[in-house]
Design a protein around this motif. Structure first.
Motif, mmCIF file in Angstrom:
data_model
loop_
_atom_site.group_PDB
_atom_site.id
_atom_site.type_symbol
_atom_site.label_atom_id
_atom_site.label_comp_id
_atom_site.label_asym_id
_atom_site.label_seq_id
_atom_site.Cartn_x
_atom_site.Cartn_y
_atom_site.Cartn_z
ATOM 1 N N ASP A 30 0.979 -1.369 0.084
ATOM 2 C CA ASP A 30 0.049 0.065 -0.107
ATOM 3 C C ASP A 30 0.968 1.325 0.012
ATOM 4 O O ASP A 30 0.418 2.172 -0.450
ATOM 5 C CB ASP A 30 -1.061 -0.061 1.160
ATOM 6 N N ASN A 31 2.111 1.207 0.805
ATOM 7 C CA ASN A 31 3.038 2.252 0.720
ATOM 8 C C ASN A 31 3.887 2.281 -0.646
ATOM 9 O O ASN A 31 4.423 3.515 -0.855
ATOM 10 C CB ASN A 31 3.935 2.276 1.528
ATOM 11 N N ALA A 32 3.431 1.663 -1.881
ATOM 12 C CA ALA A 32 4.077 1.904 -3.043
ATOM 13 C C ALA A 32 3.724 3.223 -3.774
ATOM 14 O O ALA A 32 2.571 3.589 -3.809
ATOM 15 C CB ALA A 32 4.114 0.625 -3.976
ATOM 16 N N THR A 33 4.436 4.138 -4.160
ATOM 17 C CA THR A 33 4.222 5.234 -4.950
ATOM 18 C C THR A 33 4.752 4.906 -6.429
ATOM 19 O O THR A 33 5.642 4.349 -6.740
ATOM 20 C CB THR A 33 4.919 6.320 -4.456
ATOM 21 N N ASP A 34 3.673 5.468 -7.316
ATOM 22 C CA ASP A 34 4.165 5.344 -8.937
ATOM 23 C C ASP A 34 4.525 4.053 -9.093
ATOM 24 O O ASP A 34 5.426 3.418 -9.736
ATOM 25 C CB ASP A 34 5.250 6.358 -9.133
ATOM 26 N N ALA A 35 3.709 2.948 -9.099
ATOM 27 C CA ALA A 35 3.921 1.651 -9.011
ATOM 28 C C ALA A 35 3.810 1.238 -10.709
ATOM 29 O O ALA A 35 4.525 0.506 -11.085
ATOM 30 C CB ALA A 35 2.688 0.781 -8.529
ATOM 31 N N ASP A 36 3.285 1.966 -11.525
ATOM 32 C CA ASP A 36 3.422 1.950 -12.995
ATOM 33 C C ASP A 36 3.539 0.302 -13.274
ATOM 34 O O ASP A 36 2.453 -0.046 -13.283
ATOM 35 C CB ASP A 36 4.356 2.608 -13.641
ATOM 36 N N ALA A 37 4.465 -0.071 -14.021
ATOM 37 C CA ALA A 37 4.272 -1.362 -14.639
ATOM 38 C C ALA A 37 4.451 -2.475 -13.434
ATOM 39 O O ALA A 37 4.016 -3.575 -13.861
ATOM 40 C CB ALA A 37 5.895 -1.409 -15.283
ATOM 41 N N PHE A 38 4.662 -2.006 -12.214
ATOM 42 C CA PHE A 38 4.467 -3.086 -10.922
ATOM 43 C C PHE A 38 3.032 -2.991 -10.488
ATOM 44 O O PHE A 38 2.640 -3.908 -9.598
ATOM 45 C CB PHE A 38 5.193 -2.559 -9.952
ATOM 46 N N ALA A 39 2.180 -2.103 -11.003
ATOM 47 C CA ALA A 39 0.831 -2.046 -10.407
ATOM 48 C C ALA A 39 -0.040 -3.422 -10.567
ATOM 49 O O ALA A 39 -0.452 -3.767 -9.425
ATOM 50 C CB ALA A 39 0.058 -0.972 -11.297
ATOM 51 N N ALA A 40 0.130 -4.121 -11.555
ATOM 52 C CA ALA A 40 -0.671 -5.414 -11.845
ATOM 53 C C ALA A 40 0.194 -6.464 -10.828
ATOM 54 O O ALA A 40 -0.597 -7.318 -10.338
ATOM 55 C CB ALA A 40 -0.570 -6.050 -13.123
#
Length: 91
Positions: A30-40
């Motif tokens: 939940d603390n990840a920011t700007d996950a982009d390619a890692f979102a999935a």
């Protein structure tokens, strides 16, 4: 290096999950920011953790989010996880 931070966060959350530290794993994700390619990847892992905690509805939502966020099309394993929760292909 933002990309390296995401790799480390993914590995840390997986280690926490494997150690049974479900709440810590969720906090790491939940603390990840700007996950982009890692979102999935993060959403699918979140679904795995929630399912392990017994939160089937939360897991379903996370898996559906992972399906939508995937940039590589549908994952066979993700579809199996959704199927196990009673979610069909059209959902």
């Amino acid at each position: 290096h933002p990309a390296l931070e995401l790799v480390i966060r993914n590995r840390l959350a997986r280690a926490q999950f494997a150690a049974g530290e479900h709440d810590a794993a969720l906090a790491t994700l939940d603390n990840a920011t700007d996950a982009d390619a890692f979102a999935a990847i993060f959403s699918e892992l979140k679904g795995d953790v929630l399912l392990a905690k017994g939160d089937r509805d939360g897991a379903r939502e996370a898996y559906l989010a992972a399906r939508e966020q995937s940039q590589q099309g549908r994952s066979g394993i993700l579809e199996l996880k959704l199927s196990d929760l009673g979610v069909g292909e059209g959902a």
